[in-house]
Design a protein around this motif. Structure first.
Motif, PDB file in Angstrom:
ATOM      1  N   VAL A 191       0.833  -1.203   0.000  1.00  0.00           N
ATOM      2  CA  VAL A 191       0.000   0.000   0.000  1.00  0.00           C
ATOM      3  C   VAL A 191       0.867   1.251   0.000  1.00  0.00           C
ATOM      4  CG1 VAL A 191      -1.775   1.297   1.224  1.00  0.00           C
ATOM      5  CG2 VAL A 191      -1.857  -1.205   1.200  1.00  0.00           C
ATOM      6  N   THR A 192       1.870   1.250   0.856  1.00  0.00           N
ATOM      7  CA  THR A 192       2.749   2.419   0.961  1.00  0.00           C
ATOM      8  C   THR A 192       3.452   2.709  -0.355  1.00  0.00           C
ATOM      9  OG1 THR A 192       3.138   1.985   3.309  1.00  0.00           O
ATOM     10  CG2 THR A 192       4.714   3.418   2.179  1.00  0.00           C
ATOM     11  N   LEU A 193       4.065   1.694  -0.938  1.00  0.00           N
ATOM     12  CA  LEU A 193       4.838   1.897  -2.161  1.00  0.00           C
ATOM     13  C   LEU A 193       3.952   2.159  -3.368  1.00  0.00           C
ATOM     14  CD1 LEU A 193       7.603  -0.827  -1.589  1.00  0.00           C
ATOM     15  CD2 LEU A 193       7.854   1.668  -1.409  1.00  0.00           C
ATOM     16  N   SER A 194       2.679   1.781  -3.289  1.00  0.00           N
ATOM     17  CA  SER A 194       1.744   2.142  -4.361  1.00  0.00           C
ATOM     18  C   SER A 194       1.571   3.658  -4.414  1.00  0.00           C
ATOM     19  CB  SER A 194       0.383   1.462  -4.140  1.00  0.00           C
ATOM     20  OG  SER A 194       0.483   0.067  -4.307  1.00  0.00           O
ATOM     21  N   GLY A 195       1.906   4.324  -3.319  1.00  0.00           N
ATOM     22  CA  GLY A 195       1.863   5.784  -3.281  1.00  0.00           C
ATOM     23  C   GLY A 195       2.809   6.437  -4.253  1.00  0.00           C
ATOM     24  N   VAL A 196       3.667   5.646  -4.888  1.00  0.00           N
ATOM     25  CA  VAL A 196       4.547   6.168  -5.933  1.00  0.00           C
ATOM     26  C   VAL A 196       3.727   6.789  -7.059  1.00  0.00           C
ATOM     27  CG1 VAL A 196       4.675   4.036  -7.272  1.00  0.00           C
ATOM     28  CG2 VAL A 196       6.603   5.632  -7.322  1.00  0.00           C
ATOM     29  N   HIS A 197       2.478   6.339  -7.192  1.00  0.00           N
ATOM     30  CA  HIS A 197       1.620   6.861  -8.255  1.00  0.00           C
ATOM     31  C   HIS A 197       1.072   8.254  -7.954  1.00  0.00           C
ATOM     32  CE1 HIS A 197       0.800   2.487  -9.755  1.00  0.00           C
ATOM     33  NE2 HIS A 197       1.904   2.994 -10.264  1.00  0.00           N
ATOM     34  N   THR A 198       1.557   8.851  -6.870  1.00  0.00           N
ATOM     35  CA  THR A 198       1.193  10.238  -6.604  1.00  0.00           C
ATOM     36  C   THR A 198       1.892  11.180  -7.576  1.00  0.00           C
ATOM     37  OG1 THR A 198       0.942  11.911  -4.857  1.00  0.00           O
ATOM     38  CG2 THR A 198       3.035  10.709  -4.921  1.00  0.00           C
ATOM     39  N   ILE A 199       2.925  10.682  -8.270  1.00  0.00           N
ATOM     40  CA  ILE A 199       3.581  11.433  -9.345  1.00  0.00           C
ATOM     41  C   ILE A 199       3.778  10.495 -10.525  1.00  0.00           C
ATOM     42  CG2 ILE A 199       4.770  13.090  -7.839  1.00  0.00           C
ATOM     43  CD1 ILE A 199       7.298  11.430  -8.113  1.00  0.00           C
ATOM     44  N   GLY A 200       4.190  11.044 -11.647  1.00  0.00           N
ATOM     45  CA  GLY A 200       4.491  10.214 -12.808  1.00  0.00           C
ATOM     46  C   GLY A 200       3.409  10.249 -13.876  1.00  0.00           C
ATOM     47  N   LEU A 201       3.737   9.642 -15.007  1.00  0.00           N
ATOM     48  CA  LEU A 201       2.855   9.603 -16.165  1.00  0.00           C
ATOM     49  C   LEU A 201       2.595   8.164 -16.580  1.00  0.00           C
ATOM     50  CD1 LEU A 201       4.732  12.320 -18.294  1.00  0.00           C
ATOM     51  CD2 LEU A 201       2.663  12.687 -16.928  1.00  0.00           C
ATOM     52  N   ALA A 202       1.496   7.950 -17.294  1.00  0.00           N
ATOM     53  CA  ALA A 202       1.176   6.618 -17.794  1.00  0.00           C
ATOM     54  C   ALA A 202       0.624   6.718 -19.203  1.00  0.00           C
ATOM     55  CB  ALA A 202       0.153   5.938 -16.886  1.00  0.00           C
ATOM     56  N   HIS A 203       0.930   5.732 -20.025  1.00  0.00           N
ATOM     57  CA  HIS A 203       0.376   5.677 -21.372  1.00  0.00           C
ATOM     58  C   HIS A 203      -1.066   5.179 -21.311  1.00  0.00           C
ATOM     59  CE1 HIS A 203       4.700   5.744 -22.283  1.00  0.00           C
ATOM     60  NE2 HIS A 203       4.337   6.257 -23.446  1.00  0.00           N
ATOM     61  N   CYS A 204      -1.856   5.611 -22.263  1.00  0.00           N
ATOM     62  CA  CYS A 204      -3.264   5.200 -22.317  1.00  0.00           C
ATOM     63  C   CYS A 204      -3.399   3.683 -22.336  1.00  0.00           C
ATOM     64  CB  CYS A 204      -3.941   5.793 -23.551  1.00  0.00           C
ATOM     65  SG  CYS A 204      -4.104   7.599 -23.508  1.00  0.00           S
ATOM     66  N   SER A 205      -2.452   3.015 -22.964  1.00  0.00           N
ATOM     67  CA  SER A 205      -2.509   1.557 -23.062  1.00  0.00           C
ATOM     68  C   SER A 205      -2.418   0.881 -21.699  1.00  0.00           C
ATOM     69  CB  SER A 205      -1.375   1.047 -23.956  1.00  0.00           C
ATOM     70  OG  SER A 205      -0.114   1.500 -23.481  1.00  0.00           O
ATOM     71  N   ALA A 206      -1.897   1.589 -20.685  1.00  0.00           N
ATOM     72  CA  ALA A 206      -1.709   0.991 -19.362  1.00  0.00           C
ATOM     73  C   ALA A 206      -3.029   0.830 -18.608  1.00  0.00           C
ATOM     74  CB  ALA A 206      -0.743   1.833 -18.534  1.00  0.00           C
ATOM     75  N   PHE A 207      -4.054   1.549 -19.008  1.00  0.00           N
ATOM     76  CA  PHE A 207      -5.344   1.413 -18.330  1.00  0.00           C
ATOM     77  C   PHE A 207      -6.481   1.172 -19.328  1.00  0.00           C
ATOM     78  CE2 PHE A 207      -4.214   5.890 -18.823  1.00  0.00           C
ATOM     79  CZ  PHE A 207      -5.294   6.412 -19.529  1.00  0.00           C
ATOM     80  N   SER A 208      -6.144   0.756 -20.534  1.00  0.00           N
ATOM     81  CA  SER A 208      -7.149   0.522 -21.580  1.00  0.00           C
ATOM     82  C   SER A 208      -8.092  -0.624 -21.241  1.00  0.00           C
ATOM     83  CB  SER A 208      -6.460   0.252 -22.922  1.00  0.00           C
ATOM     84  OG  SER A 208      -5.633  -0.901 -22.837  1.00  0.00           O
ATOM     85  N   ASP A 209      -7.655  -1.532 -20.328  1.00  0.00           N
ATOM     86  CA  ASP A 209      -8.503  -2.657 -19.963  1.00  0.00           C
ATOM     87  C   ASP A 209      -9.740  -2.223 -19.181  1.00  0.00           C
ATOM     88  OD1 ASP A 209      -6.786  -1.881 -17.892  1.00  0.00           O
ATOM     89  OD2 ASP A 209      -6.895  -3.832 -16.919  1.00  0.00           O
ATOM     90  N   ARG A 210      -9.782  -0.968 -18.765  1.00  0.00           N
ATOM     91  CA  ARG A 210     -10.935  -0.463 -18.017  1.00  0.00           C
ATOM     92  C   ARG A 210     -12.011   0.100 -18.947  1.00  0.00           C
ATOM     93  NH1 ARG A 210      -8.682   2.447 -12.657  1.00  0.00           N
ATOM     94  NH2 ARG A 210     -10.481   1.325 -11.802  1.00  0.00           N
ATOM     95  N   PHE A 211     -11.708   0.066 -20.260  1.00  0.00           N
ATOM     96  CA  PHE A 211     -12.625   0.587 -21.259  1.00  0.00           C
ATOM     97  C   PHE A 211     -12.838  -0.445 -22.376  1.00  0.00           C
ATOM     98  CE2 PHE A 211     -10.470   4.114 -19.248  1.00  0.00           C
ATOM     99  CZ  PHE A 211     -11.471   5.058 -19.036  1.00  0.00           C
ATOM    100  N   ARG A 212     -13.939  -0.286 -23.106  1.00  0.00           N
ATOM    101  CA  ARG A 212     -14.167  -1.082 -24.298  1.00  0.00           C
ATOM    102  C   ARG A 212     -14.013  -0.169 -25.510  1.00  0.00           C
ATOM    103  NH1 ARG A 212     -19.073  -2.305 -23.525  1.00  0.00           N
ATOM    104  NH2 ARG A 212     -18.788  -4.370 -22.578  1.00  0.00           N
ATOM    105  N   GLN A 213     -13.325  -0.646 -26.518  1.00  0.00           N
ATOM    106  CA  GLN A 213     -13.109   0.152 -27.724  1.00  0.00           C
ATOM    107  C   GLN A 213     -13.897  -0.451 -28.887  1.00  0.00           C
ATOM    108  OE1 GLN A 213      -9.137   1.852 -28.572  1.00  0.00           O
ATOM    109  NE2 GLN A 213      -9.239   0.796 -30.515  1.00  0.00           N
ATOM    110  N   ASP A 214     -14.716   0.381 -29.547  1.00  0.00           N
ATOM    111  CA  ASP A 214     -15.506  -0.127 -30.664  1.00  0.00           C
ATOM    112  C   ASP A 214     -14.702  -0.091 -31.960  1.00  0.00           C
ATOM    113  OD1 ASP A 214     -15.543   2.481 -31.689  1.00  0.00           O
ATOM    114  OD2 ASP A 214     -17.533   2.924 -30.875  1.00  0.00           O
ATOM    115  N   SER A 215     -15.323  -0.462 -33.057  1.00  0.00           N
ATOM    116  CA  SER A 215     -14.619  -0.557 -34.339  1.00  0.00           C
ATOM    117  C   SER A 215     -14.084   0.780 -34.833  1.00  0.00           C
ATOM    118  CB  SER A 215     -15.552  -1.162 -35.397  1.00  0.00           C
ATOM    119  OG  SER A 215     -16.719  -0.356 -35.542  1.00  0.00           O
ATOM    120  N   GLU A 216     -14.654   1.870 -34.330  1.00  0.00           N
ATOM    121  CA  GLU A 216     -14.211   3.202 -34.745  1.00  0.00           C
ATOM    122  C   GLU A 216     -13.208   3.804 -33.761  1.00  0.00           C
ATOM    123  OE1 GLU A 216     -17.691   5.540 -35.245  1.00  0.00           O
ATOM    124  OE2 GLU A 216     -18.369   4.461 -37.040  1.00  0.00           O
TER     125      GLU A 216
END
Length: 332
Positions: A191-216
């Protein structure tokens, strides 16, 4: 800002004391192998030079602290904290697709070049990574504290070791706990070390599994644990039909370049960027600690110093177990 700096100055000595006490009672493999004054005689300017390099790089690019912290995690979780992630070449950790988005290499190389001028063949790249990440936190507004040095650089770097040893953003809590435990880290450390995400950047592909993408290429939220308004902001930043590997968003939508406890407040507001963030607040084993850190930055900073020390001493190599590289990118 004055009150913030006042808080840092008051907690600096406390953090150092806590870490010194922890180190005194650390498991025997650590004792006698690393020390807080390792370079006191051989290169007394080592830590100052690393700090100055990180500070200069961060002034030019505020994303540098986040990059250096991510680099440390990817180094220490694979083969231990031995700078194996820095080695170039076919089949190395650095060549694995999971590491192609890593940054901060130039900062480590810059510090190494300066140190090779003043203290040739003395300071390991592994120590530089650990010190640079430590300094990155303080420069971004987090706690400042001491860490022991004396790590040696590893000679082995194999891409096949990367995927089984790093956290994927889609991991469940059980998967994360299992991996952290294998590194000698507890659920509290997770839990403590997950706090590393208080800074930094992420690519869209890193959280794309939380969305559905249609054919367009249009995205639709499918993860109900994510705040709907925050999800809409992410959809706007990750354009339909665009390359999700080329666009980045802030890990923390509130204070993206400040190391603070806002990450944990974000979790409670269902604004954790990754699935692996959301499960931390949803799991009964970890939610209480998330709430504690969200309510007390001092508590988070104290725990960060202790967990960071454990992170930077994972499977360290000392003495003849490793080497002092002349260049961080290549083994001697």
């Amino acid at each position: 800002m004055e009150s913030k700096f006042s808080f840092f100055s008051q907690t600096h000595n406390l953090c150092n004391l806590l870490i010194l006490v922890f180190f005194s009672f650390a498991p025997s493999p650590l004792l006698g192998r690393l020390s807080f004054d390792f370079y006191a005689t051989s290169c007394p300017v080592a830590e100052l030079m690393v700090s100055n390099t990180v500070r200069s790089a961060s002034a030019n690019d505020p994303a540098v602290p986040g990059k250096l912290l991510r680099l440390l995690f990817h180094d220490c979780f694979v083969e231990g904290c031995d700078a194996s992630v820095l080695l170039k070449g076919n089949g190395t950790e650095r060549s694995d697709p999971a590491n192609t988005s890593l940054g901060g290499f130039s900062v480590i190389d810059s510090a190494k070049r300066v140190l090779e001028i003043f203290c040739p063949g003395t300071v390991s790249c592994a120590d530089i990574i650990a010190l640079a990440a430590r300094d990155a936190v303080a420069i971004a507004g987090g706690p400042a504290f001491q860490i022991p040095t004396g790590r040696r650089d590893g000679r082995i770097s194999n891409s096949a070791n990367v995927r089984p040893n790093i956290v994927d953003t889609s991991f469940t809590m059980d998967e994360m706990i299992k991996l952290f435990n294998s590194k000698g880290l507890s659920v509290d450390d997770l839990v403590t070390l997950s706090g590393v995400h208080t800074i930094g950047l992420a690519h869209c592909s890193a959280f794309s599994d939380r969305f559905r993408q249609d054919s367009e290429g249009n995205l639709t939220l499918i993860d109900t644990s994510l705040d709907i308004n925050y999800a809409q902001e992410l959809i706007k930043k990750c354009p339909a039909g665009g390359s999700s590997t080329s666009v980045t968003v802030n890990n923390d939508p509130e204070t993206s370049f400040v190391f603070d406890n806002r990450y944990f407040s974000n979790l409670l507001a269902h604004k954790g960027l990754f699935q692996s963030d959301s499960v931390i607040v949803e799991d009964g084993r970890t939610r209480k600690q998330v709430e504690e850190f969200a309510n007390s930055e001092e508590s988070f900073f104290k725990s960060w110093g202790e967990s960071f020390l454990k992170l930077t001493t994972i499977e360290v190599k000392t003495d003849d177990e490793g080497e002092i590289r002349h260049s961080c990118s290549f083994s001697n």
